[in-house]
Write an enzyme that holds these catalytic residues in place. Structure first.
Site, PDB file in Angstrom:
ATOM      1  N   GLN A   8      21.190 -20.212 -83.617  1.00 25.08           N
ATOM      2  CA  GLN A   8      21.026 -20.178 -82.163  1.00 25.08           C
ATOM      3  C   GLN A   8      21.311 -18.748 -81.712  1.00 25.08           C
ATOM      4  OE1 GLN A   8      20.356 -23.626 -80.541  1.00 25.08           O
ATOM      5  NE2 GLN A   8      19.747 -23.517 -82.688  1.00 25.08           N
ATOM      6  N   ALA A  33      22.758 -28.875 -72.865  1.00 21.03           N
ATOM      7  CA  ALA A  33      22.315 -28.479 -74.195  1.00 21.03           C
ATOM      8  C   ALA A  33      21.509 -27.182 -74.165  1.00 21.03           C
ATOM      9  CB  ALA A  33      21.491 -29.607 -74.818  1.00 21.03           C
ATOM     10  N   HIS A  34      21.099 -26.742 -75.366  1.00 23.62           N
ATOM     11  CA  HIS A  34      20.405 -25.452 -75.488  1.00 23.62           C
ATOM     12  C   HIS A  34      19.074 -25.446 -74.747  1.00 23.62           C
ATOM     13  CE1 HIS A  34      18.616 -26.955 -79.601  1.00 23.62           C
ATOM     14  NE2 HIS A  34      18.316 -27.748 -78.601  1.00 23.62           N
ATOM     15  N   ASN A  35      18.768 -24.290 -74.193  1.00 24.84           N
ATOM     16  CA  ASN A  35      17.498 -24.009 -73.510  1.00 24.84           C
ATOM     17  C   ASN A  35      17.293 -24.811 -72.228  1.00 24.84           C
ATOM     18  OD1 ASN A  35      16.830 -23.611 -76.685  1.00 24.84           O
ATOM     19  ND2 ASN A  35      15.744 -22.105 -75.436  1.00 24.84           N
TER      20      ASN A  35
END
Length: 359
Positions: free
Chosen positions: A212, A253-255
């Site tokens: 990441q 969460a991511h993005n």
């Protein structure tokens, strides 16, 4: 003008206002003694002399007639049923008025400055004016901290982080490398900004970790509750837009992207690459599937499960899977009758079988 009064017992600073001064600050109208003075806040049911309370919920109206508070903020539309001993200040919204006063009270508190000798600050970091860094905090290489920011004990700020002016990081907050915070950002104890997003690719032996390499960007005037996590993006940015308010125990969460002035209650979960619009309101324990878009001004009820894109601005959703409230309540009416419907269906089946045998 406002003055400070200091208690000899606990050495804390309290404001001291008269009813007339408070009315001027809130745009209200005094009923009673304009010179009545207060030096602290109290709930209306726990009122005492020298305290100011407020009444906005009709369920608490009966406390107005028995409270010991010196001053009570009330809505201008309130109609009295009995005499009141407290001085009243009538305002358009008592809830909003007390909010402004509490903000003023918070601003009047003395702010700490300076670096505690037990803190570690990298010589490669840039620290602004009037910054406070508490004991056992750790500030990494290349980090920039803006003027007036407060970093409480045991906060860890990784390398290359940028933190704006007048921010407030409570104890045990962790900001991973490279993340960026705007001005006037508040992050409560135990929250983690920039941990790795949950990215793993299955293989024959288990899972390969997907690095990441992105960051988290938090814009101005954001407040994040205790033990909330905002994950760094796989690539690019996870973004929390201007004015967002996140409660405790939330997972972003991511993005993901959370739009301007959106508010979320505790235990909300956003899966990866979810895009939440501006001015949305999200109830506790609501969950969002990944890679979906939620339109501006969407209301999402508590424990709602949003699994697909929403239809348009201003939509209201409840239930799991999420649906229109009217549809949800119609469905729940049927669900409550399922045992009876099941029994009736079995009886009909028996009758049909008997009729078939007799033919």
């Amino acid at each position: 003008m406002c003055t400070f009064a200091e208690s000899n017992e606990n050495r804390k600073h309290f404001m001291e206002f008269t009813a007339k001064q408070i009315a001027e600050l809130t745009g209200g109208r005094v009923e009673g003694n304009e010179q009545a003075a207060v030096s602290t806040f109290a709930k209306i049911e726990e009122g005492h002399e020298g305290a100011i309370s407020f009444l906005s919920n009709p369920k608490y109206t009966h406390f107005l007639y028995e409270t010991k508070s010196t001053i009570v903020l009330v809505d201008e539309t309130l109609e009295l049923e009995h005499p009141v001993s407290a001085t009243l200040i009538r305002v358009k919204s008592a809830y909003e008025a007390v909010g402004r006063l509490l903000q003023l009270y918070e601003q009047m508190k003395p702010r700490k400055t300076g670096v505690d000798p037990l803190a570690f600050v990298s010589p490669k970091a840039t620290i602004g004016k009037d910054v406070y860094i508490g004991a056992f905090a750790c500030i990494g290489d290349g980090t920039v901290i803006g003027d007036g920011t407060q970093v409480y004990p045991h906060v860890v700020v990784g390398d290359g982080v940028t933190i704006g002016e007048q921010c407030l990081l409570y104890p045990n907050v962790t900001i991973y490398q490279g993340c960026r915070l705007g001005n006037r950002v508040t992050i409560h104890a135990g929250s983690v900004i920039g941990a790795d997003g949950f990215g793993f690719a299955p293989n024959q032996e288990g899972y390969d970790k997907i690095p990441q390499i992105g960051i988290v960007v938090i814009e101005d005037d954001v407040e994040i509750g205790a033990n909330t996590c905002v994950d760094r993006s796989t690539m690019g940015q996870t973004v929390i837009r201007h004015g967002v308010k996140l409660d405790n125990l939330i997972q972003v969460a991511h993005n993901c992207e959370v739009g301007e002035n959106t508010v979320m209650s505790a235990q909300v979960g956003l899966a990866g690459s979810t895009k939440i619009g501006s001015w949305c309101m999200v109830g506790g324990q609501a969950g969002f599937a990944g890679h979906i878009q939620v339109a501006d001004k969407t209301f999402v009820g508590a424990q709602c499960g949003v699994i697909s894109n929403t239809k348009g601005q201003g939509e209201q959703l409840i239930g799991s899977p999420a649906m229109d409230p009217k549809q949800f309540f119609r469905s729940m009416a049927v669900v409550k009758r399922l045992p009876d419907i099941y029994r009736e269906l079995n009886e009909l089946k028996k009758r049909v079988e008997e009729l078939s045998k007799n033919q």
